[in-house]
Write a protein that holds these residues in place. Structure first.
Motif, PDB file in Angstrom:
ATOM      1  N   ALA A 256       0.728  -1.282  -0.066  1.00 24.09           N
ATOM      2  CA  ALA A 256      -0.118   0.044  -0.040  1.00 24.09           C
ATOM      3  C   ALA A 256       0.900   1.131  -0.116  1.00 24.09           C
ATOM      4  CB  ALA A 256      -0.859  -0.057   1.212  1.00 24.09           C
ATOM      5  N   PRO A 257       2.037   1.288   0.660  1.00 14.15           N
ATOM      6  CA  PRO A 257       2.729   2.818   0.827  1.00 14.15           C
ATOM      7  C   PRO A 257       3.170   3.221  -0.777  1.00 14.15           C
ATOM      8  CG  PRO A 257       3.344   1.267   2.719  1.00 14.15           C
ATOM      9  CD  PRO A 257       2.636   0.437   1.684  1.00 14.15           C
ATOM     10  N   MET A 258       2.893   4.553  -0.727  1.00  8.56           N
ATOM     11  CA  MET A 258       3.391   4.932  -2.029  1.00  8.56           C
ATOM     12  C   MET A 258       4.911   5.326  -2.409  1.00  8.56           C
ATOM     13  SD  MET A 258       0.768   5.675  -4.349  1.00  8.56           S
ATOM     14  CE  MET A 258      -0.230   4.503  -4.453  1.00  8.56           C
ATOM     15  N   GLY A 259       5.537   4.282  -2.487  1.00  9.80           N
ATOM     16  CA  GLY A 259       6.819   4.190  -2.897  1.00  9.80           C
ATOM     17  C   GLY A 259       7.093   4.567  -4.298  1.00  9.80           C
ATOM     18  N   PRO A 260       8.492   4.484  -4.843  1.00 11.53           N
ATOM     19  CA  PRO A 260       8.493   4.522  -6.086  1.00 11.53           C
ATOM     20  C   PRO A 260       7.709   3.573  -7.078  1.00 11.53           C
ATOM     21  CG  PRO A 260      10.696   4.372  -4.932  1.00 11.53           C
ATOM     22  CD  PRO A 260       9.535   3.977  -4.031  1.00 11.53           C
ATOM     23  N   VAL A 261       7.517   2.268  -6.751  1.00 15.44           N
ATOM     24  CA  VAL A 261       6.530   1.556  -7.427  1.00 15.44           C
ATOM     25  C   VAL A 261       5.130   2.104  -7.600  1.00 15.44           C
ATOM     26  CG1 VAL A 261       6.180  -0.468  -6.134  1.00 15.44           C
ATOM     27  CG2 VAL A 261       6.274  -0.762  -8.477  1.00 15.44           C
ATOM     28  N   GLY A 262       4.843   2.562  -6.290  1.00 13.73           N
ATOM     29  CA  GLY A 262       3.443   2.931  -6.322  1.00 13.73           C
ATOM     30  C   GLY A 262       2.970   4.249  -7.153  1.00 13.73           C
ATOM     31  N   VAL A 263       3.960   5.023  -7.126  1.00  8.28           N
ATOM     32  CA  VAL A 263       3.903   6.188  -7.957  1.00  8.28           C
ATOM     33  C   VAL A 263       3.938   5.708  -9.611  1.00  8.28           C
ATOM     34  CG1 VAL A 263       5.154   8.440  -8.692  1.00  8.28           C
ATOM     35  CG2 VAL A 263       4.866   7.806  -6.342  1.00  8.28           C
ATOM     36  N   LEU A 264       5.058   5.023  -9.839  1.00  7.54           N
ATOM     37  CA  LEU A 264       4.869   4.278 -11.244  1.00  7.54           C
ATOM     38  C   LEU A 264       3.920   3.842 -11.613  1.00  7.54           C
ATOM     39  CD1 LEU A 264       7.031   3.910 -13.563  1.00  7.54           C
ATOM     40  CD2 LEU A 264       7.515   1.679 -12.488  1.00  7.54           C
ATOM     41  N   CYS A 265       3.123   2.994 -10.695  1.00  3.90           N
ATOM     42  CA  CYS A 265       1.860   2.400 -11.058  1.00  3.90           C
ATOM     43  C   CYS A 265       0.817   3.491 -11.466  1.00  3.90           C
ATOM     44  CB  CYS A 265       1.286   1.391  -9.990  1.00  3.90           C
ATOM     45  SG  CYS A 265      -0.219   0.619  -9.879  1.00  3.90           S
ATOM     46  N   VAL A 266       0.665   4.409 -10.540  1.00  4.19           N
ATOM     47  CA  VAL A 266      -0.406   5.592 -10.675  1.00  4.19           C
ATOM     48  C   VAL A 266      -0.297   6.141 -12.181  1.00  4.19           C
ATOM     49  CG1 VAL A 266      -1.074   7.713 -10.038  1.00  4.19           C
ATOM     50  CG2 VAL A 266      -0.797   5.766  -8.314  1.00  4.19           C
ATOM     51  N   GLN A 267       1.311   6.546 -12.399  1.00  5.74           N
ATOM     52  CA  GLN A 267       1.574   7.254 -13.673  1.00  5.74           C
ATOM     53  C   GLN A 267       1.225   6.241 -14.582  1.00  5.74           C
ATOM     54  OE1 GLN A 267       5.939   8.053 -12.785  1.00  5.74           O
ATOM     55  NE2 GLN A 267       5.576  10.126 -13.182  1.00  5.74           N
ATOM     56  N   ARG A 268       1.541   4.843 -14.721  1.00  7.98           N
ATOM     57  CA  ARG A 268       1.160   4.251 -15.909  1.00  7.98           C
ATOM     58  C   ARG A 268      -0.317   3.962 -16.157  1.00  7.98           C
ATOM     59  NH1 ARG A 268       5.933  -0.191 -15.358  1.00  7.98           N
ATOM     60  NH2 ARG A 268       7.403   0.777 -16.236  1.00  7.98           N
ATOM     61  N   THR A 269      -1.074   4.095 -14.917  1.00  8.99           N
ATOM     62  CA  THR A 269      -2.530   3.874 -15.241  1.00  8.99           C
ATOM     63  C   THR A 269      -2.996   5.095 -15.728  1.00  8.99           C
ATOM     64  OG1 THR A 269      -2.824   2.511 -13.134  1.00  8.99           O
ATOM     65  CG2 THR A 269      -4.614   3.656 -13.749  1.00  8.99           C
ATOM     66  N   LEU A 270      -2.609   6.294 -15.277  1.00  7.57           N
ATOM     67  CA  LEU A 270      -3.159   7.554 -16.147  1.00  7.57           C
ATOM     68  C   LEU A 270      -2.571   7.647 -17.545  1.00  7.57           C
ATOM     69  CD1 LEU A 270      -2.391  10.247 -12.923  1.00  7.57           C
ATOM     70  CD2 LEU A 270      -4.501   9.088 -13.623  1.00  7.57           C
ATOM     71  N   LYS A 271      -1.463   7.327 -17.730  1.00 10.92           N
ATOM     72  CA  LYS A 271      -0.728   7.707 -19.126  1.00 10.92           C
ATOM     73  C   LYS A 271      -1.047   6.425 -20.030  1.00 10.92           C
ATOM     74  CE  LYS A 271       2.758  10.818 -17.796  1.00 10.92           C
ATOM     75  NZ  LYS A 271       4.352  11.047 -18.127  1.00 10.92           N
ATOM     76  N   LYS A 272      -1.063   5.358 -19.618  1.00 14.08           N
ATOM     77  CA  LYS A 272      -1.175   4.148 -20.629  1.00 14.08           C
ATOM     78  C   LYS A 272      -2.567   3.364 -20.372  1.00 14.08           C
ATOM     79  CE  LYS A 272       3.872   3.304 -20.281  1.00 14.08           C
ATOM     80  NZ  LYS A 272       4.918   2.564 -20.020  1.00 14.08           N
TER      81      LYS A 272
END
Length: 241
Positions: free
Chosen positions: A45-61
Motif C-alpha cells: 500500500a505505501p506510495m513508494g517508487p513503484v506505487g507512483v509508477l503504477c499511478v503514472q502508468r494507469t493515468l498515461k497508459k
C-alpha cells in the motif's frame, strides 16, 4: 452398506479419517489466510517508487498497464517474504518462547509505527520520474516494476515486523504456510487492482496531490493499526497463534 449419521460405522470412519488427515486442524487455516492477505496489503500500500509508477502508468497508459506494474511488484514482494519467512524459521525455538514472542510483537508494532509515520510524512512525488508516452509491452511494464521493487530490500523489515506481530511463521506446516504466502500475493494483487480501478475512475481529477493524499491516508491507517496492536500486546487484549 448404507451410512447414515446415526450409523456407528459411519461415525467411526469419520473420526478415524480426521485423525489420519495429513495436517492437524488446530491450525486456523482461515486465520493464516487472513494474516497473509493483510500482510500483502500492508507491504504494497505505501506510495513508494513503484506505487507512483503504477499511478503514472494507469493515468498515461491505461488501467491494465498500471495493474501489470503492480503484478511485477507483487512478484518481488513474495520473493522477499519467502526469504524473511525462511530466515525466521531457523530461530523458531527463540520466537515461540512466550517472553520472546511478547517482545517480538512489541518490536513488530514499533517498526510498523515508525513505518507509518515515515509513510505519512514522506513525499514520493519529489523523486517522481516522468515516463515517456511509449506504452511498451505488458511484459516490459511488469519487469521494470519488478526490478524497481527488487532493488529495495528494505521491504524485508516490513515483512519481519508483520510476521513477528501476526505470528505468521508456523514451523513444519508446509500446507498452511504455502497458503499463507499465496494470500500475501493475493493481498498485494487485491491492493493493486483496487488502486488502479480507483485511479482509472477519477483520472480526470487525479494529480500529484492525489498521490500525497493516498500516502497520508495509508500512513494514518498504519499508525492507528500499529498503535492498536501495540496496546493489545502490552495489555494482553489478544494473542496471535
Amino acid at each position: 452398506m448404507y451410512f447414515s449419521p446415526s450409523n456407528g460405522v459411519f461415525s467411526t470412519f469419520i473420526i478415524n479419517f480426521a485423525y489420519d488427515m495429513p495436517f492437524p486442524f488446530h491450525i486456523d487455516i482461515l486465520g493464516v489466510m487472513l494474516k497473509g492477505t493483510i500482510i500483502g496489503i500492508l507491504a504494497s500500500a505505501p506510495m513508494g517508487p513503484v506505487g507512483v509508477l503504477c499511478v503514472q502508468r494507469t493515468l498515461k497508459k491505461g488501467r491494465w498497464y498500471g495493474f501489470v506494474t503492480g503484478i511485477g511488484a507483487a512478484v518481488s514482494d513474495i520473493i522477499y517474504a519467502l526469504i524473511t519467512g525462511y530466515g525466521m524459521s531457523f530461530i523458531m525455538d527463540l520466537i515461540t518462547n512466550p517472553t520472546n514472542k511478547f517482545w517480538l510483537q512489541i518490536f513488530g508494532s514499533m517498526m510498523l509505527l515508525v513505518f507509518g509515520i515515515y509513510c505519512f510524512r514522506n513525499n514520493p512525488t519529489k523523486k517522481m520520474h516522468h515516463s515517456g508516452n511509449n506504452k511498451g509491452t505488458f511484459w516490459h511494464n511488469g519487469l521494470t516494476a519488478f526490478l524497481v521493487t527488487f532493488s529495495n530490500p528494505l521491504i524485508i523489515f516490513i515483512f519481519m515486523a508483520s510476521f513477528a506481530q501476526f505470528a505468521f511463521v508456523i514451523p513444519d506446516h508446509h500446507f498452511e504456510m504455502s497458503l499463507g504466502y499465496a494470500c500475501i500475493v493475493g493481498g498485494a494483487l487485491l491492493w493493486w487492482y483496487g488502486l488502479t480501478w480507483l485511479i482509472d475512475k477519477v483520472r480526470g481529477k487525479f494529480d500529484e496531490n492525489g498521490i500525497l493524499i493516498i500516502n497520508k491516508v495509508i500512513g494514518s491507517f498504519v499508525i492507528f493499526f500499529s498503535l492498536l496492536m501495540l496496546i493489545g500486546t502490552i495489555f494482553n487484549l489478544y494473542t496471535f497463534y
